[in-house]
Design a protein around this motif. Structure first.
Motif, PDB file in Angstrom:
ATOM      1  N   ALA A  71      40.669  34.171  36.560  1.00  0.00           N
ATOM      2  CA  ALA A  71      41.748  33.870  37.507  1.00  0.00           C
ATOM      3  C   ALA A  71      42.925  33.208  36.791  1.00  0.00           C
ATOM      4  O   ALA A  71      44.087  33.549  37.044  1.00  0.00           O
ATOM      5  CB  ALA A  71      41.225  32.965  38.619  1.00  0.00           C
ATOM      6  N   LEU A  72      42.617  32.279  35.897  1.00  0.00           N
ATOM      7  CA  LEU A  72      43.693  31.620  35.146  1.00  0.00           C
ATOM      8  C   LEU A  72      44.384  32.613  34.212  1.00  0.00           C
ATOM      9  O   LEU A  72      45.609  32.548  34.030  1.00  0.00           O
ATOM     10  CB  LEU A  72      43.120  30.440  34.356  1.00  0.00           C
ATOM     11  N   TYR A 115      46.849  38.315  28.255  1.00  0.00           N
ATOM     12  CA  TYR A 115      45.828  37.679  29.080  1.00  0.00           C
ATOM     13  C   TYR A 115      45.729  38.360  30.452  1.00  0.00           C
ATOM     14  O   TYR A 115      44.642  38.625  30.957  1.00  0.00           O
ATOM     15  CB  TYR A 115      46.129  36.190  29.265  1.00  0.00           C
ATOM     16  N   ARG A 116      46.876  38.615  31.048  1.00  0.00           N
ATOM     17  CA  ARG A 116      46.895  39.260  32.361  1.00  0.00           C
ATOM     18  C   ARG A 116      46.303  40.659  32.285  1.00  0.00           C
ATOM     19  O   ARG A 116      45.560  41.081  33.170  1.00  0.00           O
ATOM     20  CB  ARG A 116      48.318  39.328  32.913  1.00  0.00           C
ATOM     21  N   ILE A 149      38.568  42.906  35.795  1.00  0.00           N
ATOM     22  CA  ILE A 149      38.347  42.784  37.237  1.00  0.00           C
ATOM     23  C   ILE A 149      38.251  44.157  37.884  1.00  0.00           C
ATOM     24  O   ILE A 149      37.344  44.428  38.687  1.00  0.00           O
ATOM     25  CB  ILE A 149      39.473  41.950  37.872  1.00  0.00           C
ATOM     26  N   GLU A 150      39.167  45.062  37.537  1.00  0.00           N
ATOM     27  CA  GLU A 150      39.145  46.380  38.152  1.00  0.00           C
ATOM     28  C   GLU A 150      37.903  47.165  37.750  1.00  0.00           C
ATOM     29  O   GLU A 150      37.338  47.917  38.552  1.00  0.00           O
ATOM     30  CB  GLU A 150      40.410  47.153  37.774  1.00  0.00           C
ATOM     31  N   ARG A 158      42.015  33.251  42.324  1.00  0.00           N
ATOM     32  CA  ARG A 158      43.452  33.491  42.130  1.00  0.00           C
ATOM     33  C   ARG A 158      44.209  33.348  43.447  1.00  0.00           C
ATOM     34  O   ARG A 158      45.264  32.709  43.516  1.00  0.00           O
ATOM     35  CB  ARG A 158      43.665  34.893  41.565  1.00  0.00           C
ATOM     36  N   ALA A 159      43.650  33.935  44.513  1.00  0.00           N
ATOM     37  CA  ALA A 159      44.297  33.826  45.817  1.00  0.00           C
ATOM     38  C   ALA A 159      44.341  32.372  46.281  1.00  0.00           C
ATOM     39  O   ALA A 159      45.335  31.926  46.877  1.00  0.00           O
ATOM     40  CB  ALA A 159      43.563  34.681  46.843  1.00  0.00           C
TER      41      ALA A 159
END
Length: 269
Positions: A80-81, A90-91, A98-99, A148-149
């Motif tokens: 999440a971070l 990183y993103r 995640i996907e 994250r949300a």
């Protein structure tokens, strides 16, 4: 005279209740209750499952779930971070991870770690490590999005206030933002724990020693031994012992979070 809309609704609802009663009565008269009792409520078959269904299967299911959730929570927080990081690589890494793990079935992850990794790389995990990694890898993808949300739901003013007090961005995130985010995301995290509890049943496909049985494996072995579905029913009831309290906890946390949010809005107003 034409009936009013309210009376039509009442008539329709009454017809539904009447149909339901008729179906139940027909099923009650047609069903072979002796066969149902032997198949689902065999006292001898149920007695043979104790105390192992509690002391071994239920305990192992809880342990497997706890290991997977702890690992998934740790990895999910990091992801999440990374997803929120201003650093592009990183993103990208977090997004791909995640996907991928949200897109593949958990069963494939169990098979890969239980059979594929030993064949391809010579890595042999014990049963606890396999469960922890399999559940954690899949669960962390969902937990990461939940965290994250939650972080994004924390008002930006909290970060600005922390920065105005001289905190670095990392310190503000750890000390101010993440604790508030976890209060927001506790209900969905509880739901994720319920899902991991049920997914822990997939470990039975990899082969287990008797003292490693979880509820699904224990129930299936009881079915094979007795020829009755009673052990499966007992296993299902044991799952409910875990999931129903967690469901009530999730709803309680949702109500509590909602009340706190409402009070916060009233204070701001």
């Amino acid at each position: 005279m034409a009936m009013s809309r309210r009376k039509r609704a009442q008539l329709f609802r009454g017809a539904q209740y009447a149909l339901l009663v008729i179906v139940i009565l027909v099923a009650a008269f047609v069903a072979d209750w002796g066969e149902i009792q032997r198949a689902f409520f065999n006292v001898d078959a149920a007695r043979a499952q104790f105390p192992g269904v509690i002391t071994t299967a239920l305990v192992n299911t809880i342990v497997y779930t706890a290991l997977g959730f702890a690992f998934g929570l740790a990895v999910g927080l990091v992801l999440a971070l990374m997803k929120l990081s201003p650093v592009g690589p990183y993103r990208w890494i977090a997004t791909v991870y995640i996907e991928f793990f949200r897109g593949v079935p958990a069963l494939l992850v169990f098979i890969t770690l239980g059979f594929g990794a030993p064949l391809a790389f010579g890595l042999k995990f014990d049963i606890y490590s396999t469960v922890m990694l399999s559940l954690g890898l899949v669960g962390s993808a969902y937990i990461a999005e939940t965290i994250r949300a939650g972080i994004q739901a924390v008002p930006a003013g909290q970060r600005e206030a922390a920065r105005s007090l001289g905190m670095s961005q990392g310190r503000a995130m750890i000390s101010i933002v993440i604790p508030q985010a976890f209060r927001i995301i506790l209900p969905p995290l509880t739901n994720e724990l319920i899902l991991l509890t049920k997914d822990s049943s997939l470990i039975y496909l990899l082969g287990l020693a008797r003292d490693e049985y979880e509820l699904t494996k224990f129930g299936r072995e009881g079915l094979n031994a007795t020829g009755s579905l009673t052990p499966i029913l007992l296993a299902g009831l044991c799952y409910l012992i875990i999931t129903i309290p967690l469901g009530y906890l999730s709803r309680y946390l949702e109500r509590r979070t909602g009340r706190k949010s409402q009070r916060g809005l009233e204070v701001e107003a």
